[in-house]
Motif scaffolding. Structure first.
Motif, PDB file in Angstrom:
ATOM      1  N   GLN A  21      40.639  24.897  43.496  1.00  0.00           N
ATOM      2  CA  GLN A  21      39.796  25.004  42.660  1.00  0.00           C
ATOM      3  C   GLN A  21      40.008  24.670  41.220  1.00  0.00           C
ATOM      4  OE1 GLN A  21      41.199  29.560  43.355  1.00  0.00           O
ATOM      5  NE2 GLN A  21      39.052  29.828  42.231  1.00  0.00           N
ATOM      6  N   HIS A 133      45.529  27.376  50.796  1.00  0.00           N
ATOM      7  CA  HIS A 133      44.625  28.621  50.520  1.00  0.00           C
ATOM      8  C   HIS A 133      43.020  28.393  50.459  1.00  0.00           C
ATOM      9  CE1 HIS A 133      44.305  30.764  45.991  1.00  0.00           C
ATOM     10  NE2 HIS A 133      43.343  30.709  46.432  1.00  0.00           N
ATOM     11  N   PHE A 134      41.956  28.594  51.813  1.00  0.00           N
ATOM     12  CA  PHE A 134      40.468  28.820  51.552  1.00  0.00           C
ATOM     13  C   PHE A 134      40.396  27.026  51.724  1.00  0.00           C
ATOM     14  CE2 PHE A 134      40.147  32.091  48.152  1.00  0.00           C
ATOM     15  CZ  PHE A 134      41.104  34.101  49.412  1.00  0.00           C
ATOM     16  N   GLU A 179      45.667  35.550  50.683  1.00  0.00           N
ATOM     17  CA  GLU A 179      45.069  36.703  50.793  1.00  0.00           C
ATOM     18  C   GLU A 179      44.764  36.913  52.750  1.00  0.00           C
ATOM     19  OE1 GLU A 179      42.214  36.914  48.196  1.00  0.00           O
ATOM     20  OE2 GLU A 179      43.851  37.341  46.136  1.00  0.00           O
ATOM     21  N   ASN A 182      41.202  39.227  53.643  1.00  0.00           N
ATOM     22  CA  ASN A 182      40.058  39.252  53.014  1.00  0.00           C
ATOM     23  C   ASN A 182      39.370  39.722  54.056  1.00  0.00           C
ATOM     24  OD1 ASN A 182      40.824  39.071  50.634  1.00  0.00           O
ATOM     25  ND2 ASN A 182      40.730  36.901  49.501  1.00  0.00           N
ATOM     26  N   HIS A 191      34.497  34.765  53.456  1.00  0.00           N
ATOM     27  CA  HIS A 191      36.102  35.172  53.813  1.00  0.00           C
ATOM     28  C   HIS A 191      36.160  35.191  54.726  1.00  0.00           C
ATOM     29  CE1 HIS A 191      35.825  38.079  50.139  1.00  0.00           C
ATOM     30  NE2 HIS A 191      36.450  37.469  49.690  1.00  0.00           N
ATOM     31  N   SER A 314      47.935  39.319  45.093  1.00  0.00           N
ATOM     32  CA  SER A 314      47.424  39.419  43.836  1.00  0.00           C
ATOM     33  C   SER A 314      47.454  41.077  44.140  1.00  0.00           C
ATOM     34  CB  SER A 314      45.595  38.276  44.436  1.00  0.00           C
ATOM     35  OG  SER A 314      44.959  39.115  45.607  1.00  0.00           O
ATOM     36  N   TYR A 316      43.849  42.971  41.231  1.00  0.00           N
ATOM     37  CA  TYR A 316      42.912  42.542  40.386  1.00  0.00           C
ATOM     38  C   TYR A 316      42.282  44.062  40.112  1.00  0.00           C
ATOM     39  CZ  TYR A 316      42.589  37.720  41.022  1.00  0.00           C
ATOM     40  OH  TYR A 316      43.069  36.690  41.174  1.00  0.00           O
ATOM     41  N   MET A 317      42.276  44.874  41.131  1.00  0.00           N
ATOM     42  CA  MET A 317      40.572  46.159  40.685  1.00  0.00           C
ATOM     43  C   MET A 317      41.640  47.106  42.130  1.00  0.00           C
ATOM     44  SD  MET A 317      38.505  43.958  42.121  1.00  0.00           S
ATOM     45  CE  MET A 317      38.260  42.823  43.834  1.00  0.00           C
ATOM     46  N   GLU A 379      49.474  36.802  41.553  1.00  0.00           N
ATOM     47  CA  GLU A 379      47.898  36.839  40.987  1.00  0.00           C
ATOM     48  C   GLU A 379      47.364  38.193  40.245  1.00  0.00           C
ATOM     49  OE1 GLU A 379      44.189  35.359  43.295  1.00  0.00           O
ATOM     50  OE2 GLU A 379      45.642  33.620  44.401  1.00  0.00           O
ATOM     51  N   TRP A 427      46.878  34.928  37.145  1.00  0.00           N
ATOM     52  CA  TRP A 427      45.212  34.213  37.832  1.00  0.00           C
ATOM     53  C   TRP A 427      45.030  33.315  36.688  1.00  0.00           C
ATOM     54  CZ3 TRP A 427      44.428  31.222  42.449  1.00  0.00           C
ATOM     55  CH2 TRP A 427      43.338  31.282  42.549  1.00  0.00           C
ATOM     56  N   ARG A 434      35.796  29.532  40.001  1.00  0.00           N
ATOM     57  CA  ARG A 434      35.656  30.811  40.442  1.00  0.00           C
ATOM     58  C   ARG A 434      35.578  30.530  42.312  1.00  0.00           C
ATOM     59  NH1 ARG A 434      31.935  35.795  41.338  1.00  0.00           N
ATOM     60  NH2 ARG A 434      33.207  36.811  42.626  1.00  0.00           N
ATOM     61  N   LYS A 442      32.787  32.083  34.633  1.00  0.00           N
ATOM     62  CA  LYS A 442      33.747  33.837  34.581  1.00  0.00           C
ATOM     63  C   LYS A 442      35.533  32.949  34.921  1.00  0.00           C
ATOM     64  CE  LYS A 442      35.889  37.096  38.191  1.00  0.00           C
ATOM     65  NZ  LYS A 442      35.529  37.568  38.980  1.00  0.00           N
ATOM     66  N   TYR A 444      39.336  32.886  34.120  1.00  0.00           N
ATOM     67  CA  TYR A 444      40.357  33.506  33.725  1.00  0.00           C
ATOM     68  C   TYR A 444      41.545  33.515  32.314  1.00  0.00           C
ATOM     69  CZ  TYR A 444      39.146  36.353  37.905  1.00  0.00           C
ATOM     70  OH  TYR A 444      38.191  37.064  38.892  1.00  0.00           O
TER      71      TYR A 444
HETATM   72  P1  P53 Z   1      36.995  34.879  42.188  1.00  0.00           P
HETATM   73  C1  P53 Z   1      38.675  39.601  46.711  1.00  0.00           C
HETATM   74  C2  P53 Z   1      39.474  40.351  46.108  1.00  0.00           C
HETATM   75  C3  P53 Z   1      40.451  40.146  44.949  1.00  0.00           C
HETATM   76  C4  P53 Z   1      40.641  38.378  44.968  1.00  0.00           C
HETATM   77  O1  P53 Z   1      38.335  35.304  42.145  1.00  0.00           O
HETATM   78  C5  P53 Z   1      40.135  37.184  45.126  1.00  0.00           C
HETATM   79  C6  P53 Z   1      39.042  38.285  46.661  1.00  0.00           C
HETATM   80  C7  P53 Z   1      38.176  36.908  46.567  1.00  0.00           C
HETATM   81  O2  P53 Z   1      37.208  37.254  46.352  1.00  0.00           O
HETATM   82  O3  P53 Z   1      40.066  36.748  45.433  1.00  0.00           O
HETATM   83  C8  P53 Z   1      41.812  36.142  44.870  1.00  0.00           C
HETATM   84  O4  P53 Z   1      37.492  33.394  41.342  1.00  0.00           O
HETATM   85  C9  P53 Z   1      42.225  34.063  45.231  1.00  0.00           C
HETATM   86  C10 P53 Z   1      41.833  32.978  44.387  1.00  0.00           C
HETATM   87  C11 P53 Z   1      40.274  34.053  43.473  1.00  0.00           C
HETATM   88  C12 P53 Z   1      41.067  35.014  42.336  1.00  0.00           C
HETATM   89  O5  P53 Z   1      40.820  35.694  43.893  1.00  0.00           O
HETATM   90  O6  P53 Z   1      36.404  35.277  43.080  1.00  0.00           O
HETATM   91  O7  P53 Z   1      43.372  34.232  45.621  1.00  0.00           O
HETATM   92  O8  P53 Z   1      41.330  32.107  44.639  1.00  0.00           O
HETATM   93  O9  P53 Z   1      40.204  32.680  42.622  1.00  0.00           O
HETATM   94  C13 P53 Z   1      39.890  35.278  41.581  1.00  0.00           C
HETATM   95  O10 P53 Z   1      36.599  35.658  40.703  1.00  0.00           O
END
Ligand code: P53
Length: 480
Positions: A21, A133-134, A179, A182, A191, A314, A316-317, A379, A427, A434, A442, A444
């Motif tokens: 990335q 990592h992917f 991850e 995923n 994924h 990681s 995020y949500m 992350e 992250w 992204r 998008k 970060y």
């Molecule tokens: P982007 C799903 C849910 C949470 C994190 O994501 C995820 C995913 C994958 O879709 O991915 C991680 O860039 C991943 C990073 C990625 C980052 O979250 O799609 O480890 O490579 O960039 C944020 O907004």
């Protein structure tokens, strides 16, 4: 305002990225093609296309990314100014083994990471490294079908052995597969591709294929953990999970049960990584579905011998699970795969990700209660559109708000709940491509990179408001 230092003395404040990335230079230094190189750019809500090799005229955003390969010295200066104690990135497997199945590594690729790690260490920044990592070498897909194939275990172990030995005095914290969960249900072709270098066919039983590939990866991971401890007993080797906690949508007992069942699909991975055996709930599920998953007694033994030292994840949500259709009030039949639904108590980002700081404390508690191992949040962050003012400044207060709220919850998890949290690497500390859609916009980062979704821009770096804010958090070892 008085200052209370609430984080452990040695807490690893840092930032995270992944090679594909940021690095770019996809065909330099003897590097081979990887799975990430055949992903075109999608857009918000539109998945990326996986092409057969590289097709002339299509746009592949990872080929140049943010050109970190050539600019890392300049970027590391900024990381130092920001005050990072640690920097999480990954090694691009195809820089080291361009095809993946060679015996001898590509020395130029190894030298690149020698120099990168030296530069970080010189600036007082500790590298934290993900092995996969992917970006699995593309050749391992065309020639072997990716992680469907057990041969992949040896290719991964061979690659890991080379880099673990080479950097044994430069890197202490490692993670095996990013991850890894995923791909869990096989529903996202992206994924399955990036986790396992697999393209599902029409006659595949998706879930069975993904279980087999995942188990192959977990065996490969355990072999690597065992080997790593032999190479350097001081190594700390972790797994890397995407933890999106799934709440019960209501206090309906069937919702509560469904939430447990859907979480098992995530825990399958960390249960094996941490506990060293295939959980009974999975064995029963395979039996019920008549899945034939291939593994040997020796492989089961390896799982017990290669358990991880820490849990990287990681966050995020969050998400929530219901077993009752909102409109009709009728039960949803396919329990335990009931319906993921949105949560009326929390807001979402422009990309529909549910912003839930308390969810982070919830995950920290659940994971620590389950495993009692050190945890590293590798992350977390807020992807958003940023606006540059005429004077070049970027007022990303929304990002500061998001990070602050999550750090507050981390503090509670450590001090009130007793969770052993060792570090935090937000992250995309610098704007990057992204993953989900290949968009640049998008963003970060706390460091802005002048590049847009079409790949236009000077690649110039500049600081956002969050830069000085995060600098102070690190300096104060917590929030003021
Ligand atoms: P982007 C799903 C849910 C949470 C994190 O994501 C995820 C995913 C994958 O879709 O991915 C991680 O860039 C991943 C990073 C990625 C980052 O979250 O799609 O480890 O490579 O960039 C944020 O907004």
């Amino acid at each position: 305002m008085s200052l209370i230092k609430k984080f452990p003395e040695e807490f690893l404040w840092g930032g995270a990225v992944a090679a594909h990335q940021i690095e770019g230079a996809f065909n330099e230094g003897g590097r081979g093609l990887s799975c990430a190189d055949v992903l075109t750019a999608g857009s918000n809500g539109v998945e990326r296309e996986i092409t057969d090799g590289i097709i002339q005229g299509k746009y592949y955003p990872n080929h140049e990314a943010i050109d970190f390969y050539h600019r890392y010295k300049e970027d590391i200066k900024l990381f130092r100014e920001l005050g990072l104690k640690t920097f999480r990135t990954s090694i691009s497997w195809s820089r080291i083994f361009p095809n993946g199945d060679e015996k001898i590594p590509n020395e130029k690729g190894l030298i690149f990471y020698d120099e990168l790690f030296d530069e970080l260490l010189l600036n007082g920044i500790e590298p934290v490294i993900t092995l996969s990592h992917f970006e699995i070498p593309y050749h391992l897909y065309t020639e072997y079908g990716g992680f469907r194939n057990k041969k992949m275990i040896d290719f991964f172990v061979n690659y890991a052995e080379v880099v673990l030995k080479r950097y044994k005095n430069k890197v202490k914290y490692w993670m095996t597969f990013n991850e890894i969960n995923n791909q869990a249900d096989g529903q996202s072709s992206l994924h399955v591709w990036t986790n396992s270098a697999i393209r599902l066919k029409d006659d595949d039983i998706k879930e069975e294929v993904v279980f087999q590939a995942s188990l192959n990866e977990l065996i490969a991971s355990a072999k690597v953990v065992k080997l790593a401890h032999e190479i350097n007993p001081n190594f700390q080797i972790g797994c890397m999970m995407a933890y999106v906690p799934v709440y019960a949508y209501s206090c309906n007992p069937t919702d509560a049960m469904a939430a447990i069942k859907v979480m098992e699909r995530r825990y399958f991975y960390s249960d094996i990584h941490v506990r060293g055996h295939i959980p009974k709930y999975t064995l029963n599920y395979w039996h019920k579905k008549h899945y034939h998953i291939d593994y040997s007694v020796d492989e089961l033994k390896i799982l017990t011998e290669g358990t991880v030292d820490f849990i990287g994840f990681s966050y995020y949500m969050s998400s929530s699970e219901t077993t009752v259709d909102e409109l009709s009030g009728q039960p949803i039949p396919d329990f335990p795969h009931a319906k993921i639904t949105s949560n009326p108590y929390i807001k979402t980002s422009d990309w529909g990700w549910q912003i839930d700081p308390v969810g982070l404390r919830y995950v920290l508690n659940m994971v620590y209660e389950r495993y009692e191992k050190p945890i590293f949040i590798v992350e977390n962050g807020f992807g958003a559109y940023d606006k540059i003012e005429n004077d070049g400044s970027i007022h990303d207060q929304y990002r500061i708000d998001y990070l602050r709220a999550h750090i507050e919850q981390m503090e509670k998890a450590i001090n009130e709940d007793g969770v052993d949290l060792i570090g935090y690497t937000p992250w995309g500390i610098i704007d990057l491509v992204r993953f989900g859609s290949g968009e640049m916009e998008k963003r970060y980062g706390m460091i802005y990179v002048d590049k847009d979704n079409q790949g236009r821009g000077s690649l110039k770096r500049s600081k956002k408001d969050s830069f000085s804010w995060y600098h102070d958090v690190i300096e104060n070892n917590g929030l003021e």
